[in-house]
Motif scaffolding. Structure first.
Motif, PDB file in Angstrom:
ATOM      1  N   ASP A   1      -0.043 -51.574 -41.886  1.00 18.72           N
ATOM      2  CA  ASP A   1       0.985 -51.468 -40.848  1.00 18.72           C
ATOM      3  C   ASP A   1       1.002 -52.656 -39.896  1.00 18.72           C
ATOM      4  O   ASP A   1       1.721 -52.649 -38.899  1.00 18.72           O
ATOM      5  N   LEU A   2       0.200 -53.688 -40.197  1.00 27.88           N
ATOM      6  CA  LEU A   2       0.084 -54.823 -39.285  1.00 27.88           C
ATOM      7  C   LEU A   2       0.976 -55.969 -39.769  1.00 27.88           C
ATOM      8  O   LEU A   2       0.794 -56.484 -40.872  1.00 27.88           O
ATOM      9  N   PRO A   3       1.957 -56.377 -38.965  1.00 26.12           N
ATOM     10  CA  PRO A   3       2.835 -57.468 -39.400  1.00 26.12           C
ATOM     11  C   PRO A   3       2.157 -58.823 -39.217  1.00 26.12           C
ATOM     12  O   PRO A   3       1.304 -58.979 -38.338  1.00 26.12           O
ATOM     13  N   PRO A   4       2.519 -59.801 -40.065  1.00 22.47           N
ATOM     14  CA  PRO A   4       3.446 -59.671 -41.194  1.00 22.47           C
ATOM     15  C   PRO A   4       2.686 -59.319 -42.477  1.00 22.47           C
ATOM     16  O   PRO A   4       1.754 -60.043 -42.853  1.00 22.47           O
ATOM     17  N   ASP A   5       3.059 -58.251 -43.144  1.00 25.19           N
ATOM     18  CA  ASP A   5       2.530 -57.910 -44.459  1.00 25.19           C
ATOM     19  C   ASP A   5       0.998 -57.812 -44.491  1.00 25.19           C
ATOM     20  O   ASP A   5       0.313 -58.711 -44.958  1.00 25.19           O
ATOM     21  N   HIS A   6       0.440 -56.720 -43.958  1.00 27.50           N
ATOM     22  CA  HIS A   6      -1.011 -56.487 -43.966  1.00 27.50           C
ATOM     23  C   HIS A   6      -1.780 -57.453 -43.074  1.00 27.50           C
ATOM     24  O   HIS A   6      -2.946 -57.748 -43.332  1.00 27.50           O
ATOM     25  N   GLY A   7      -1.163 -57.950 -42.031  1.00 26.42           N
ATOM     26  CA  GLY A   7      -1.870 -58.821 -41.103  1.00 26.42           C
ATOM     27  C   GLY A   7      -1.763 -60.294 -41.477  1.00 26.42           C
ATOM     28  O   GLY A   7      -1.410 -60.665 -42.591  1.00 26.42           O
ATOM     29  N   MET A   8      -2.080 -61.159 -40.509  1.00 26.08           N
ATOM     30  CA  MET A   8      -1.863 -62.591 -40.683  1.00 26.08           C
ATOM     31  C   MET A   8      -2.764 -63.207 -41.756  1.00 26.08           C
ATOM     32  O   MET A   8      -2.326 -64.076 -42.506  1.00 26.08           O
ATOM     33  N   PHE A   9      -4.014 -62.782 -41.842  1.00 26.62           N
ATOM     34  CA  PHE A   9      -4.901 -63.369 -42.848  1.00 26.62           C
ATOM     35  C   PHE A   9      -4.316 -63.178 -44.244  1.00 26.62           C
ATOM     36  O   PHE A   9      -4.157 -64.131 -45.008  1.00 26.62           O
ATOM     37  N   TYR A  10      -3.982 -61.940 -44.580  1.00 19.34           N
ATOM     38  CA  TYR A  10      -3.464 -61.639 -45.913  1.00 19.34           C
ATOM     39  C   TYR A  10      -2.135 -62.349 -46.142  1.00 19.34           C
ATOM     40  O   TYR A  10      -1.929 -62.981 -47.189  1.00 19.34           O
ATOM     41  N   ALA A  11      -1.235 -62.273 -45.184  1.00 19.56           N
ATOM     42  CA  ALA A  11       0.101 -62.844 -45.360  1.00 19.56           C
ATOM     43  C   ALA A  11       0.080 -64.370 -45.426  1.00 19.56           C
ATOM     44  O   ALA A  11       0.783 -64.983 -46.234  1.00 19.56           O
TER      45      ALA A  11
END
Length: 430
Positions: free
Chosen positions: A122-132
């Motif tokens: 639920d963390l934007p953008p797309d599973h949080g910044m690290f993942y995105a």
């Protein structure tokens, strides 16, 4: 009993002899040619054998095993393997087709349920910044190798870039969190690199204004303790420096910064080299915390050895190449070829018997480092200095191991010479 005592002595002497041989071999190998390529437009000679070993490790479940050791072990394993292929093809276009296939294979695993499982959905953008950010960065590498010919891949990349920009524009901080309540400024840098890569590749200015504004906001949050642009962590929601700049995150920033802001990158590297690069027994390495400041290792840095970070040192090997600091990069690489105990078998090169696959993957990623499109604007005005005699402290310490062996040989020679001299004297008497 006497026979047992003699046997134990012989075993100990044998072990000692092996150690002596190892020390001599290690000191000699420090002068072997560097495993790095002399030019960023050439592929390191052993890179394909390293990549083959890494692929075999990943196919055998290494990424899942690494996840049990590191919070992003699975993700990083595939990420760095894919990026190593991308940058190999940027050096040598003959690898392009295979690099696209390998990097796409890695991206599929990163986008799998196991790939994004550790990250908050639920963390934007797309599973949080690290993942995105890192996913967008790797996809940008694939599109670059394809020269934007795959419309579907290009559209996905554009959507990811737009999603990142939207998330940053609606945030109070230029450093979006990677986990709930936790933000690392370096995690945003791969995303910004992807935006710059998009504009460069497509010859557009889609994100240019946004990136300039982002850099202004970053400048306002500079780490005051070190003067470096990016602190290690950032407070939320405003994104102020949460902790002092550390080598583990700085080496990631420095590797990508030349394609974003070359002049800033030059200044940042000069400061980092001055305050964080040091030696251990003469060999260059990296302090996790700046000179004059101490701290302990954690999940980001791993264990520290007298304040030195092994992972940051490995990354510095690549970063130094990016900034034209080739003598420093070669010294780290030559030391690694001794300490890492590399072994090549069946066309696969591994370090330390492949016991830590993510370590091998990180070394490979460091060996092939290069800017994606920056030229030499981030290089120093004057060449960086590197002591030509950096190996001497290692030789001096090695003498502590070799000295007993030399004394033993000398004593045996003396005892062997004495009877011979006495025999010659007695035979000369009338």
């Amino acid at each position: 009993m006497q026979y047992l005592r003699i046997s134990i002595v012989r075993i100990l002497l044998g072990v000692w002899l092996l150690i002596v041989i190892g020390v001599i071999y290690g000191n000699a190998r420090l002068y072997a040619p560097s495993p790095l390529a002399a030019s960023l437009s050439k592929a390191p000679p052993q890179l394909t054998s390293q990549l083959a070993a890494n692929r075999a490790a990943l196919e055998s479940g290494a990424a899942t095993r690494m996840q049990a050791l590191f919070p992003e072990g699975y993700y990083f394993s595939y990420l760095f393997h894919g990026l190593a292929w991308v940058e190999l093809a940027m050096r040598d276009a003959s690898h392009t087709e295979e690099a696209i296939e390998e990097a796409s294979w890695c991206l599929q695993h990163m986008e799998s349920p196991e790939g994004h499982a550790p990250f908050p959905p639920d963390l934007p953008p797309d599973h949080g910044m690290f993942y995105a950010a890192w996913k967008c960065h790797l996809r940008g590498g694939i599109v670059t190798l394809q020269q934007a010919s795959d419309e579907k891949q290009l559209a996905l990349w554009r959507d990811e870039c737009d999603e990142i920009v939207t998330a940053l524009q609606t945030s109070e901080t230029p450093f979006l969190p990677s986990y709930h309540g936790a933000a690392w400024p370096c995690d945003t840098v791969p995303a910004i690199h992807a935006l710059c890569t998009y504009d460069h590749l497509l010859k557009e200015s889609r994100y240019r204004t946004f990136v300039k504004q982002w850099l202004v906001e970053v400048e306002e949050r500079r780490d005051r303790q070190t003067g470096l642009l990016f602190p290690h962590t950032a407070s939320l929601p405003e994104g102020r420096a949460g902790s002092v700049a550390r080598a583990t995150s700085q080496v990631i920033v420095l590797r990508l910064l030349p394609d974003i802001a070359p002049r800033i990158a030059q200044l940042e590297y000069e400061s980092f080299r001055r305050d964080y690069v040091t030696t251990f027994l003469g060999a260059p390495c990296v302090l996790e915390f700046p000179r004059g400041m101490s701290g302990t290792g954690d999940v980001d840095s791993g264990p520290l050895v007298f304040g030195r970070s092994l992972s940051a040192t490995v990354f510095l090997m690549g970063v130094a190449q990016v900034y034209g600091d080739h003598a420093l990069a070669d010294a780290i690489a030559q030391t690694g070829e001794v300490v890492g105990l590399p072994w090549t078998s069946d066309g696969k090169k591994q370090y330390a018997a492949g016991l830590l696959p993510i370590g091998d993957i990180m070394v490979t990623y460091a060996h092939v480092a290069r800017p994606w499109f920056a030229q030499t604007q981030h290089h120093p005005d004057q060449p960086y200095e590197m002591c030509a005699w950096w190996r001497l402290p290692i030789h001096a310490v090695s003498l502590l191991v070799l000295l007993p062996a030399l004394l033993l040989v000398w004593r045996r020679w003396r005892h062997g010479l004495k009877p011979k001299q006495e025999s010659q004297e007695s035979s000369s008497r009338p």
